[in-house]
Enzyme design. Structure first.
Site, PDB file in Angstrom:
ATOM      1  N   ARG A 153       0.010  -1.311  -0.257  1.00 18.22           N
ATOM      2  CA  ARG A 153      -0.332  -0.137   0.344  1.00 18.22           C
ATOM      3  C   ARG A 153       0.681   1.531  -0.116  1.00 18.22           C
ATOM      4  O   ARG A 153       2.302   0.888   0.438  1.00 18.22           O
ATOM      5  CB  ARG A 153      -0.757  -0.276   1.022  1.00 18.22           C
ATOM      6  CG  ARG A 153      -1.870  -0.922   1.572  1.00 18.22           C
ATOM      7  CD  ARG A 153      -2.414  -1.339   2.754  1.00 18.22           C
ATOM      8  NE  ARG A 153      -0.897  -1.924   3.804  1.00 18.22           N
ATOM      9  CZ  ARG A 153      -1.958  -1.688   5.325  1.00 18.22           C
ATOM     10  NH1 ARG A 153      -1.927  -1.392   5.573  1.00 18.22           N
ATOM     11  NH2 ARG A 153      -0.509  -2.193   5.568  1.00 18.22           N
ATOM     12  N   CYS A 262      -4.249   2.370  -8.253  1.00 14.85           N
ATOM     13  CA  CYS A 262      -4.746   0.404  -8.198  1.00 14.85           C
ATOM     14  C   CYS A 262      -6.075   0.334  -8.157  1.00 14.85           C
ATOM     15  O   CYS A 262      -6.389  -0.437  -9.463  1.00 14.85           O
ATOM     16  CB  CYS A 262      -3.904   0.042  -6.844  1.00 14.85           C
ATOM     17  SG  CYS A 262      -1.984  -0.403  -7.511  1.00 14.85           S
TER      18      CYS A 262
HETATM   19  C1  UDX Z   1      -4.313  -1.018  -2.623  1.00 13.29           C
HETATM   20  C2  UDX Z   1      -4.413  -2.044  -1.892  1.00 13.29           C
HETATM   21  O1  UDX Z   1      -4.648  -2.103  -0.384  1.00 13.29           O
HETATM   22  C3  UDX Z   1      -3.009  -3.457  -1.735  1.00 13.29           C
HETATM   23  O2  UDX Z   1      -3.010  -3.914  -1.245  1.00 13.29           O
HETATM   24  C4  UDX Z   1      -2.741  -2.802  -3.124  1.00 13.29           C
HETATM   25  O3  UDX Z   1      -1.062  -3.634  -3.361  1.00 13.29           O
HETATM   26  C5  UDX Z   1      -2.390  -1.712  -4.333  1.00 13.29           C
HETATM   27  O4  UDX Z   1      -3.542  -1.036  -3.855  1.00 13.29           O
HETATM   28  P1  UDX Z   1      -3.189   1.569  -2.333  1.00 13.29           P
HETATM   29  O5  UDX Z   1      -3.321   2.065  -3.559  1.00 13.29           O
HETATM   30  O6  UDX Z   1      -2.475   1.845  -1.925  1.00 13.29           O
HETATM   31  O7  UDX Z   1      -3.063  -0.212  -1.425  1.00 13.29           O
HETATM   32  O8  UDX Z   1      -4.564   2.594  -0.903  1.00 13.29           O
HETATM   33  P2  UDX Z   1      -5.276   1.234  -0.088  1.00 13.29           P
HETATM   34  O9  UDX Z   1      -5.140   1.705   1.327  1.00 13.29           O
HETATM   35  O10 UDX Z   1      -6.106  -0.284  -0.358  1.00 13.29           O
HETATM   36  O11 UDX Z   1      -6.716   2.456  -0.408  1.00 13.29           O
HETATM   37  C6  UDX Z   1      -7.383   2.482  -1.599  1.00 13.29           C
HETATM   38  C7  UDX Z   1      -8.037   4.193  -1.647  1.00 13.29           C
HETATM   39  O12 UDX Z   1      -9.334   3.318  -0.791  1.00 13.29           O
HETATM   40  C8  UDX Z   1      -7.762   5.478  -1.136  1.00 13.29           C
HETATM   41  O13 UDX Z   1      -8.371   6.577  -2.043  1.00 13.29           O
HETATM   42  C9  UDX Z   1      -8.896   5.276   0.818  1.00 13.29           C
HETATM   43  O14 UDX Z   1      -8.566   6.891   0.542  1.00 13.29           O
HETATM   44  C10 UDX Z   1      -9.978   4.453   0.638  1.00 13.29           C
HETATM   45  N1  UDX Z   1     -10.425   3.809   1.700  1.00 13.29           N
HETATM   46  C11 UDX Z   1      -9.332   2.915   2.342  1.00 13.29           C
HETATM   47  C12 UDX Z   1     -12.077   4.438   1.804  1.00 13.29           C
HETATM   48  O15 UDX Z   1     -12.287   5.131   1.048  1.00 13.29           O
HETATM   49  N2  UDX Z   1     -11.741   4.006   3.108  1.00 13.29           N
HETATM   50  C13 UDX Z   1     -11.402   2.337   3.618  1.00 13.29           C
HETATM   51  O16 UDX Z   1     -12.368   2.293   4.240  1.00 13.29           O
HETATM   52  C14 UDX Z   1     -10.358   2.374   3.101  1.00 13.29           C
END
Ligand code: UDX
Length: 436
Positions: A153, A262
């Site tokens: 992440r 992603c």
């Molecule tokens: C994601 C996956 O978690 C990771 O395992 C993969 O390898 C790459 O994609 P990342 O893109 O870094 O990682 O972001 P992540 O932490 O998953 O959050 C994604 C999005 O969802 C963010 O915009 C975050 O703000 C949002 N989010 C997350 C929410 O809106 N609500 C939540 O409860 C959690």
């Protein structure tokens, strides 16, 4: 072990540095000369906590170097990791695997039969099988290829690489995996589970994990739509359902939804691949997951209009523009899309972000930036919290002097009572907040 890492984007740089941190001898390969020069000088071309320090240590230890092309030294690597990007195609939203095939084609020309090729890029199921055929036609032998998806992440990328929840290895024959298992020995010795499987399943693990996470977020944001129509509160709802171990609390934070490089592209690529395979209906729900997510962005624009009437001539402060905290990534950022929509409706949008302003100004010079959160909010008709950076969560509301004390908490992270006590009207997505 001698390792080459091909493609130095987010994944590649993090993986190269992680492997060097484990003591391997790493050569990073990337055609972009600017990136190579920057990394050779110890500068990581994006913001990721801890990565610059770890790169400096690896450079000082002499076990990492960067170059534009393969040479005899990189050709002699025990393992070649392919970490290039698979962006969304404009035409059909499928994952564009051309960089993976280009990297594999160049690699096949210099590949030694005893080297292992390991794909880490997120690819549509079936890619590895095609890749083996393509490489074989160039190298003249069947290359040993594993697929080893990465789950890092942004914001915690290095820690996620060095202590992942699991290591997944896909291949045609298990004995092929041994060099990779040896490479990860230090990680595996910490008790990290190892799952060995076929290539197609390993490819699917990554996209289905991201599809599941996206679905969880859109589920709670769908509940937010219901809550907004019925007067219920999704923060309490998420807590109540999340206490059921079978559901779990994480990824149920309601707000303006998911973005980044992603989750959005991976669910669209997954839908495109399912359609290609004639099983599109299996993933039709992911189209709705995407739509729910995008509707939350429009919801903030609608709330702003409800508060301000005509947006033309109004000043709106945006706290945070990256898609998540501890990242400067603006790709598919919900906060950015909201800012652009408000701007195109005639509002002046003043943006603050702890890290991303330079990247923002390069791409969107029409948005106004401010040097501090306090400055952003001064004289604003409305404040929107777009990214839950810690410094915004800790903001003292009495230190801000907007024209109107109204804030839309796009991430549901503010302490509503504290803000209300300081005279603010607090609006949040999926919540039933009574403002006096
Ligand atoms: C994601 C996956 O978690 C990771 O395992 C993969 O390898 C790459 O994609 P990342 O893109 O870094 O990682 O972001 P992540 O932490 O998953 O959050 C994604 C999005 O969802 C963010 O915009 C975050 O703000 C949002 N989010 C997350 C929410 O809106 N609500 C939540 O409860 C959690």
């Amino acid at each position: 072990m001698k390792i080459s890492v091909i493609g130095l984007g987010y994944l590649g740089v993090t993986h190269a540095v992680a492997m060097a941190t484990l003591g391997h001898e790493v050569i990073g390969i990337e055609p972009d000369q600017n990136k190579v020069t920057s990394l050779q000088n110890g500068t990581v071309p994006f913001y990721e906590p801890g990565l610059t320090d770890a790169l400096a240590k690896a450079i000082a230890a002499g076990n990492i170097s960067f170059q534009q092309q393969h040479d005899d030294k990189s050709a002699s690597a025990n393992i070649h990791f392919i970490t290039v990007g698979t962006p969304q195609s404009d035409a059909n939203q499928a994952a564009d695997t051309s960089f993976v095939f280009a990297a594999a084609t160049e690699l096949a020309a210099i590949l030694k039969p005893d080297s292992l090729v390991v794909g880490k890029s997120t690819v549509p199921v079936g890619t590895a099988a095609n890749l083996i055929q393509t490489m074989e036609s160039i190298s003249g032998f069947t290359p040993a290829v594993c697929w080893n998806p990465e789950f890092l992440r942004e914001g915690t990328a290095l820690a996620d690489s060095l202590k992942p929840d699991r290591i997944v290895i896909g291949s045609n024959e298990k004995p092929m995996n041994q060099p990779l298992i040896d490479c990860y020995e230090e990680i595996l010795s910490q008790g990290v589970p190892l799952l060995e499987m076929d290539l197609a399943t390993a490819e699917l693990v990554k996209v289905s994990a991201n599809a599941f996470l996206a679905t969880k977020i859109s589920f709670i944001n769908a509940m937010a739509e219901i809550a907004e129509a019925s007067g219920a509160d999704t923060v309490m709802l998420a807590e109540a359902i999340g206490l059921d171990n079978r559901i779990g609390k994480s990824f149920l934070r309601t707000g303006i939804g998911f973005g980044g490089g992603c989750l959005p592209k991976d669910i669209r690529g997954f839908i495109a691949r399912a359609n290609e395979m004639g099983v599109g209906s299996s993933l039709s729900f992911l189209t709705e997951v995407d739509q729910i997510n995008l509707r939350r962005r429009q919801r903030v624009v609608d709330l702003a209009s409800q508060e301000l009437g005509a947006l033309k001539g109004k000043t709106i402060a945006m706290l945070g523009i990256s898609f998540k905290p501890d990242s400067d990534d603006l790709r598919d950022s919900p906060a950015l899309e909201i800012a652009l929509k408000l701007h195109s409706s005639g509002a002046t949008v003043k943006v603050h972000d702890p890290i991303s302003l330079e990247a923002l100004t390069d791409k969107h010079p029409d948005l106004t930036t401010a040097s501090s959160a306090i400055d952003t909010c001064s004289d604003a008709d409305l404040v929107i919290l777009g990214t839950e950076w810690r410094q915004y969560k800790e903001l003292a509301p009495e230190t801000l002097f907007p024209k109107t004390k109204t804030i839309i908490d796009g991430r549901n992270v503010l302490d509503v009572e504290t803000w209300q006590a300081a005279g603010w009207k607090v609006i949040a997505l999926g919540r039933n907040i009574q403002n006096g």
